[in-house]
Design a protein around this motif. Structure first.
Motif, PDB file in Angstrom:
ATOM      1  N   ASP A   1      83.296 -17.203 148.003  1.00  0.00           N
ATOM      2  CA  ASP A   1      83.762 -16.668 149.200  1.00  0.00           C
ATOM      3  C   ASP A   1      82.667 -16.034 149.737  1.00  0.00           C
ATOM      4  N   ASN A   2      81.689 -15.125 149.277  1.00  0.00           N
ATOM      5  CA  ASN A   2      80.624 -14.890 150.206  1.00  0.00           C
ATOM      6  C   ASN A   2      79.965 -15.767 150.747  1.00  0.00           C
ATOM      7  N   ILE A   3      79.364 -16.940 149.848  1.00  0.00           N
ATOM      8  CA  ILE A   3      78.638 -17.729 150.959  1.00  0.00           C
ATOM      9  C   ILE A   3      79.064 -18.441 151.281  1.00  0.00           C
ATOM     10  N   GLU A   4      80.464 -18.878 151.186  1.00  0.00           N
ATOM     11  CA  GLU A   4      81.586 -19.635 152.814  1.00  0.00           C
ATOM     12  C   GLU A   4      81.440 -18.805 153.268  1.00  0.00           C
ATOM     13  N   SER A   5      81.962 -17.886 153.284  1.00  0.00           N
ATOM     14  CA  SER A   5      81.143 -16.667 154.736  1.00  0.00           C
ATOM     15  C   SER A   5      80.316 -16.919 155.836  1.00  0.00           C
ATOM     16  N   LEU A   6      79.467 -16.852 155.071  1.00  0.00           N
ATOM     17  CA  LEU A   6      77.752 -16.550 155.158  1.00  0.00           C
ATOM     18  C   LEU A   6      77.983 -18.659 156.186  1.00  0.00           C
ATOM     19  N   ALA A   7      77.718 -19.407 156.312  1.00  0.00           N
ATOM     20  CA  ALA A   7      78.502 -21.216 156.129  1.00  0.00           C
ATOM     21  C   ALA A   7      79.430 -20.954 157.840  1.00  0.00           C
ATOM     22  N   ASP A   8      80.285 -20.634 157.502  1.00  0.00           N
ATOM     23  CA  ASP A   8      81.570 -19.942 158.519  1.00  0.00           C
ATOM     24  C   ASP A   8      80.770 -19.382 158.941  1.00  0.00           C
TER      25      ASP A   8
ATOM     26  N   THR B   1      69.872 -32.323 151.474  1.00  0.00           N
ATOM     27  CA  THR B   1      68.565 -31.101 151.113  1.00  0.00           C
ATOM     28  C   THR B   1      67.855 -30.343 151.917  1.00  0.00           C
ATOM     29  N   VAL B   2      68.493 -30.625 153.433  1.00  0.00           N
ATOM     30  CA  VAL B   2      67.751 -29.888 154.381  1.00  0.00           C
ATOM     31  C   VAL B   2      68.847 -28.478 154.904  1.00  0.00           C
ATOM     32  N   ALA B   3      70.125 -28.473 154.234  1.00  0.00           N
ATOM     33  CA  ALA B   3      71.443 -27.634 154.345  1.00  0.00           C
ATOM     34  C   ALA B   3      70.956 -26.795 153.048  1.00  0.00           C
ATOM     35  N   HIS B   4      70.516 -26.952 152.523  1.00  0.00           N
ATOM     36  CA  HIS B   4      70.616 -26.781 150.470  1.00  0.00           C
ATOM     37  C   HIS B   4      69.155 -25.528 151.031  1.00  0.00           C
ATOM     38  N   GLU B   5      68.039 -26.153 151.512  1.00  0.00           N
ATOM     39  CA  GLU B   5      67.200 -25.288 152.151  1.00  0.00           C
ATOM     40  C   GLU B   5      67.237 -24.307 152.360  1.00  0.00           C
ATOM     41  N   ALA B   6      67.956 -24.752 153.771  1.00  0.00           N
ATOM     42  CA  ALA B   6      68.474 -22.936 154.280  1.00  0.00           C
ATOM     43  C   ALA B   6      69.137 -22.628 154.197  1.00  0.00           C
ATOM     44  N   GLY B   7      69.707 -22.899 153.011  1.00  0.00           N
ATOM     45  CA  GLY B   7      70.193 -21.653 152.603  1.00  0.00           C
ATOM     46  C   GLY B   7      69.591 -21.075 151.536  1.00  0.00           C
ATOM     47  N   HIS B   8      68.770 -21.672 151.164  1.00  0.00           N
ATOM     48  CA  HIS B   8      66.895 -20.952 150.492  1.00  0.00           C
ATOM     49  C   HIS B   8      66.796 -19.742 151.899  1.00  0.00           C
ATOM     50  N   ALA B   9      66.819 -20.206 152.599  1.00  0.00           N
ATOM     51  CA  ALA B   9      66.048 -19.152 153.340  1.00  0.00           C
ATOM     52  C   ALA B   9      66.640 -18.175 154.350  1.00  0.00           C
ATOM     53  N   LEU B  10      68.211 -18.600 154.636  1.00  0.00           N
ATOM     54  CA  LEU B  10      69.618 -17.469 154.861  1.00  0.00           C
ATOM     55  C   LEU B  10      69.625 -16.262 153.524  1.00  0.00           C
ATOM     56  N   MET B  11      69.092 -16.893 152.353  1.00  0.00           N
ATOM     57  CA  MET B  11      69.852 -15.905 151.531  1.00  0.00           C
ATOM     58  C   MET B  11      68.904 -15.324 150.213  1.00  0.00           C
ATOM     59  N   HIS B  12      67.547 -16.363 150.401  1.00  0.00           N
ATOM     60  CA  HIS B  12      67.030 -15.686 149.421  1.00  0.00           C
ATOM     61  C   HIS B  12      65.304 -15.280 150.030  1.00  0.00           C
ATOM     62  N   VAL B  13      64.978 -15.120 151.113  1.00  0.00           N
ATOM     63  CA  VAL B  13      63.676 -15.251 151.666  1.00  0.00           C
ATOM     64  C   VAL B  13      63.900 -13.008 151.200  1.00  0.00           C
ATOM     65  N   GLY B  14      63.077 -12.930 150.400  1.00  0.00           N
ATOM     66  CA  GLY B  14      62.293 -11.170 150.400  1.00  0.00           C
ATOM     67  C   GLY B  14      63.498 -10.970 149.302  1.00  0.00           C
ATOM     68  N   THR B  15      63.788 -11.595 148.340  1.00  0.00           N
ATOM     69  CA  THR B  15      65.345 -10.523 147.369  1.00  0.00           C
ATOM     70  C   THR B  15      65.393 -11.509 146.293  1.00  0.00           C
ATOM     71  N   LEU B  16      64.008 -12.457 146.163  1.00  0.00           N
ATOM     72  CA  LEU B  16      64.550 -13.329 144.438  1.00  0.00           C
ATOM     73  C   LEU B  16      63.513 -12.325 143.755  1.00  0.00           C
TER      74      LEU B  16
ATOM     75  N   ALA C   1      75.163 -25.129 150.682  1.00  0.00           N
ATOM     76  CA  ALA C   1      75.030 -26.734 151.609  1.00  0.00           C
ATOM     77  C   ALA C   1      76.575 -27.214 151.911  1.00  0.00           C
ATOM     78  N   GLY C   2      76.956 -27.228 150.687  1.00  0.00           N
ATOM     79  CA  GLY C   2      78.431 -27.506 150.872  1.00  0.00           C
ATOM     80  C   GLY C   2      79.606 -27.085 151.781  1.00  0.00           C
TER      81      GLY C   2
END
Length: 178
Positions: free
Chosen positions: A14-21, A96-111, A135-136
């Motif tokens: 739900d958190n990820i769905e809300s981010l995409a929304d 693939t581009v949407a998947h990598e955008a997800g990494h950029a939004l959620m994971h830079v500085g956090t992994l 991405a989905g």
């Protein structure tokens, strides 16, 4: 030498769905079926996540990988052939581009690097699961997919592959035959 695994901060579906929304809402695309993923990563992503540097790179730089985001520097790279495919609206490359955008939004500085051979990362802490879910959700928002009647309608309306549409139907538990 041990394998390196990455663990992301826990995120629910739900958190990820809300981010995409929120991404769609920020760009006034809430009710638009076909998400313009290439213009988003070229022009809009940096507004949501300052410090992201989007670059199109030659294929040999990434090897077999289609794209990558460096969680330490924010470098977001997409192979040239994948970028060109996304420009042509090819479903696999758009995902693939949407998947990598997800990494950029959620994971830079956090992994966190987890150097444990055979490490098992919990699903909700797995950055690949999170990026796929993002991405989905970005390409096939739940409030629009719920109105679809067939898998073919989803692939056509949202510009996604059958595999991505099937995964989304399963995730949302929609009563469409796959």
């Amino acid at each position: 030498m041990s394998d390196i695994y990455y663990q992301a901060p826990a995120r629910s579906g739900d958190n990820i769905e809300s981010l995409a929304d929120a991404v769609r809402q920020a760009f006034n695309l809430t009710h638009q079926d076909f998400f313009p993923v290439v213009p988003f990563v070229e022009l809009g992503l940096q507004h949501m996540q300052p410090g992201i540097e989007f670059d199109i790179v030659e294929g040999d730089l990434l090897g077999a990988r289609m794209g990558a985001v460096n969680p330490l520097t924010g470098a977001f790279m997409i192979r040239e052939d994948v970028y060109e495919g996304a420009v042509r609206h090819e479903p696999r490359h758009r995902f693939t581009v949407a998947h990598e955008a997800g990494h950029a939004l959620m994971h830079v500085g956090t992994l966190n690097r987890v150097p444990i051979p055979g490490a098992k990362i919990l699903t909700y802490c797995d950055p690949e699961w999170q990026a796929n879910r993002f991405a989905g959700a970005l390409l096939m928002p739940r409030h629009l997919v719920w109105h679809a009647r067939t898998i073919d309608e989803i692939t056509t309306r949202f510009g996604v592959s059958r595999e991505a549409a099937k995964a989304r139907i399963k995730t949302l538990k929609i009563g469409i035959s796959i």
